[in-house]
Design a protein around this motif. Structure first.
Motif, PDB file in Angstrom:
ATOM      1  N   LYS A   1      40.926  50.053  31.509  1.00 24.65           N
ATOM      2  CA  LYS A   1      42.037  48.906  30.418  1.00 24.65           C
ATOM      3  C   LYS A   1      41.404  48.930  29.099  1.00 24.65           C
ATOM      4  O   LYS A   1      42.487  49.033  28.568  1.00 24.65           O
ATOM      5  CB  LYS A   1      42.357  47.703  31.547  1.00 24.65           C
ATOM      6  CG  LYS A   1      42.708  46.631  30.531  1.00 24.65           C
ATOM      7  CD  LYS A   1      42.709  45.162  31.432  1.00 24.65           C
ATOM      8  CE  LYS A   1      43.776  44.413  30.586  1.00 24.65           C
ATOM      9  NZ  LYS A   1      43.481  42.604  31.346  1.00 24.65           N
TER      10      LYS A   1
ATOM     11  N   LYS B   1      32.700  46.261  45.258  1.00 28.19           N
ATOM     12  CA  LYS B   1      34.105  45.046  43.834  1.00 28.19           C
ATOM     13  C   LYS B   1      33.699  45.190  42.556  1.00 28.19           C
ATOM     14  O   LYS B   1      34.657  45.434  41.983  1.00 28.19           O
ATOM     15  CB  LYS B   1      34.156  43.243  45.087  1.00 28.19           C
ATOM     16  CG  LYS B   1      35.009  42.862  43.801  1.00 28.19           C
ATOM     17  CD  LYS B   1      34.842  41.131  44.987  1.00 28.19           C
ATOM     18  CE  LYS B   1      35.574  40.923  44.373  1.00 28.19           C
ATOM     19  NZ  LYS B   1      35.966  39.052  44.783  1.00 28.19           N
ATOM     20  N   TYR B   2      32.494  45.203  42.884  1.00 29.92           N
ATOM     21  CA  TYR B   2      32.520  45.227  41.061  1.00 29.92           C
ATOM     22  C   TYR B   2      32.419  46.341  40.406  1.00 29.92           C
ATOM     23  O   TYR B   2      32.505  46.637  39.155  1.00 29.92           O
ATOM     24  CB  TYR B   2      30.696  44.941  41.203  1.00 29.92           C
ATOM     25  CG  TYR B   2      30.262  43.116  41.035  1.00 29.92           C
ATOM     26  CD1 TYR B   2      31.576  42.133  40.834  1.00 29.92           C
ATOM     27  CD2 TYR B   2      29.435  42.018  41.869  1.00 29.92           C
ATOM     28  CE1 TYR B   2      31.643  41.001  41.555  1.00 29.92           C
ATOM     29  CE2 TYR B   2      29.187  41.320  42.122  1.00 29.92           C
ATOM     30  CZ  TYR B   2      30.127  40.558  41.678  1.00 29.92           C
ATOM     31  OH  TYR B   2      30.158  39.209  41.705  1.00 29.92           O
TER      32      TYR B   2
ATOM     33  N   GLU C   1      34.916  48.605  41.284  1.00 30.74           N
ATOM     34  CA  GLU C   1      36.526  48.445  40.644  1.00 30.74           C
ATOM     35  C   GLU C   1      37.147  47.708  40.036  1.00 30.74           C
ATOM     36  O   GLU C   1      37.342  48.470  39.148  1.00 30.74           O
ATOM     37  CB  GLU C   1      37.533  48.113  42.325  1.00 30.74           C
ATOM     38  CG  GLU C   1      36.213  49.678  43.782  1.00 30.74           C
ATOM     39  CD  GLU C   1      37.742  48.951  45.433  1.00 30.74           C
ATOM     40  OE1 GLU C   1      37.786  48.256  44.515  1.00 30.74           O
ATOM     41  OE2 GLU C   1      36.784  49.176  45.412  1.00 30.74           O
ATOM     42  N   GLN C   2      35.824  46.462  40.147  1.00 27.82           N
ATOM     43  CA  GLN C   2      36.465  45.559  38.987  1.00 27.82           C
ATOM     44  C   GLN C   2      36.054  46.109  37.413  1.00 27.82           C
ATOM     45  O   GLN C   2      36.790  46.409  36.364  1.00 27.82           O
ATOM     46  CB  GLN C   2      35.673  44.541  39.003  1.00 27.82           C
ATOM     47  CG  GLN C   2      36.769  43.388  39.872  1.00 27.82           C
ATOM     48  CD  GLN C   2      35.424  42.222  39.989  1.00 27.82           C
ATOM     49  OE1 GLN C   2      34.617  41.901  39.391  1.00 27.82           O
ATOM     50  NE2 GLN C   2      36.256  41.184  40.551  1.00 27.82           N
ATOM     51  N   LYS C   3      35.340  46.913  37.751  1.00 34.53           N
ATOM     52  CA  LYS C   3      34.284  47.784  36.052  1.00 34.53           C
ATOM     53  C   LYS C   3      35.276  49.186  36.071  1.00 34.53           C
ATOM     54  O   LYS C   3      35.455  49.464  34.583  1.00 34.53           O
ATOM     55  CB  LYS C   3      32.889  48.256  36.049  1.00 34.53           C
ATOM     56  CG  LYS C   3      32.079  48.812  35.014  1.00 34.53           C
ATOM     57  CD  LYS C   3      31.192  48.943  35.420  1.00 34.53           C
ATOM     58  CE  LYS C   3      30.372  49.981  34.057  1.00 34.53           C
ATOM     59  NZ  LYS C   3      28.717  50.025  34.472  1.00 34.53           N
ATOM     60  N   ASP C   4      35.372  49.440  37.143  1.00 38.16           N
ATOM     61  CA  ASP C   4      36.737  50.586  36.474  1.00 38.16           C
ATOM     62  C   ASP C   4      37.476  50.684  35.834  1.00 38.16           C
ATOM     63  O   ASP C   4      38.409  50.744  34.917  1.00 38.16           O
ATOM     64  CB  ASP C   4      36.654  51.635  38.009  1.00 38.16           C
ATOM     65  CG  ASP C   4      34.818  52.511  38.532  1.00 38.16           C
ATOM     66  OD1 ASP C   4      34.635  51.831  37.546  1.00 38.16           O
ATOM     67  OD2 ASP C   4      35.581  52.548  39.779  1.00 38.16           O
ATOM     68  N   ALA C   5      38.360  49.163  36.707  1.00 36.20           N
ATOM     69  CA  ALA C   5      39.346  48.607  36.266  1.00 36.20           C
ATOM     70  C   ALA C   5      39.032  48.496  34.698  1.00 36.20           C
ATOM     71  O   ALA C   5      40.654  48.407  33.963  1.00 36.20           O
ATOM     72  CB  ALA C   5      40.118  47.715  37.306  1.00 36.20           C
ATOM     73  N   GLU C   6      38.240  47.333  34.335  1.00 42.18           N
ATOM     74  CA  GLU C   6      38.395  46.473  33.238  1.00 42.18           C
ATOM     75  C   GLU C   6      38.032  47.640  31.732  1.00 42.18           C
ATOM     76  O   GLU C   6      38.776  47.709  31.342  1.00 42.18           O
ATOM     77  CB  GLU C   6      37.311  45.643  32.896  1.00 42.18           C
ATOM     78  CG  GLU C   6      37.670  44.581  33.856  1.00 42.18           C
ATOM     79  CD  GLU C   6      36.290  43.484  34.036  1.00 42.18           C
ATOM     80  OE1 GLU C   6      35.342  43.926  33.016  1.00 42.18           O
ATOM     81  OE2 GLU C   6      36.016  42.702  34.638  1.00 42.18           O
TER      82      GLU C   6
END
Length: 265
Positions: free
Chosen positions: A237, A226-227, A229-234
């Motif tokens: 972005k 989860k982290y 994926e969040q890191k990749d998304a951030e």
């Protein structure tokens, strides 16, 4: 009344013929019998042989130098008389004061070997039967020696008592150690079930902890994914925002250059 020992008991110690001491009549009254001539023979028992070298009331042993009466008193003190009651009659059997010959000693050895074999005594180790027979043999040797030399017999008596006391001490120590071992074994056996229950409980706790570890590992993996994926998304972005800002900056720069250029011309 003394030892209630029957006259037919097998023993290696040599005794005189039994003597009738007391007779109970039909009315239950005791009547003492006065033996005639010292230790008389009784029907059913062989007559004791005469004592060589001893004559008269004040008979004296040639080797010992003491009277027969004194010898008998010493013998009775070392080996107390047997007493038993049979058919309302009280019998007494004194230890023999007849000096032993070489043949008697040989017969004693043969009887000892025969009794050991008959009673199936152990040749080694702890054996109450062998101990009893050798104790009887030693008592007979003390009797034979005491007749010839009372002092030597009394000294052997001290040796016998010391041996018996030592054996009794070892026996008490053995019984104490055996009882201690049994108590420890029972304590260990009683504590075994408790230890087994405790081991089972600890095993259950271990299994539960292992399950918790597996659950935590799964949660950690999920959180890590989860982290990530969040890191990749951030990061994506953030990269898009940087590209957007760069393009906006470039446009502003071009617009600014377009405004400044006509003024210079």
């Amino acid at each position: 009344m003394g030892d209630a020992t029957a006259p037919n008991q097998m023993t290696l110690v040599k005794y005189d013929n039994p003597v009738l001491v007391t007779v109970h009549d039909k009315k239950g009254v005791k009547r003492h019998v006065q033996p005639m001539g010292g230790r008389p023979a009784t029907p059913g028992f062989p007559q004791a042989p005469a004592i060589p070298g001893l004559t008269g009331q004040a008979q004296v042993c040639v080797d010992a130098g003491i009277s027969k009466k004194e010898t008998e008193e010493i013998l009775n003190a070392i080996l107390p008389p047997k007493e038993w009651e049979e058919d309302g009659k009280l019998w007494r059997q004194m230890v023999s004061s007849v000096p032993a010959t070489r043949v008697d000693v040989i017969n004693l050895q043969e009887h000892l070997d025969m009794r050991l074999k008959q009673r199936q005594a152990r040749e080694t180790g702890i054996c109450p039967i062998r101990r009893e027979l050798y104790s009887q043999c030693f008592d007979e040797l003390i009797r034979q020696v005491t007749i010839n030399c009372a002092e030597r017999g009394l000294l052997l008596l001290r040796v016998r008592d010391e041996i018996r006391m030592t054996l009794a001490a070892y026996q008490a120590l053995y019984e104490s150690s055996t009882a201690y071992g049994m108590r420890k074994a029972l304590m260990a056996e009683s504590g075994k079930s408790e230890l087994e229950a405790k081991i089972a409980e600890i095993n259950e706790q271990r299994d539960e902890l292992e399950r918790q570890i597996q659950d935590l590992k799964l949660k950690i993996d999920q959180l890590e994914r989860k982290y990530a994926e969040q890191k990749d998304a951030e990061e994506k972005k953030h990269s898009e925002e940087i590209q957007f800002l760069k393009r906006a900056n470039q446009q502003l720069k071009q617009q600014l250059e377009g405004i400044i250029a006509p003024k210079k011309g």
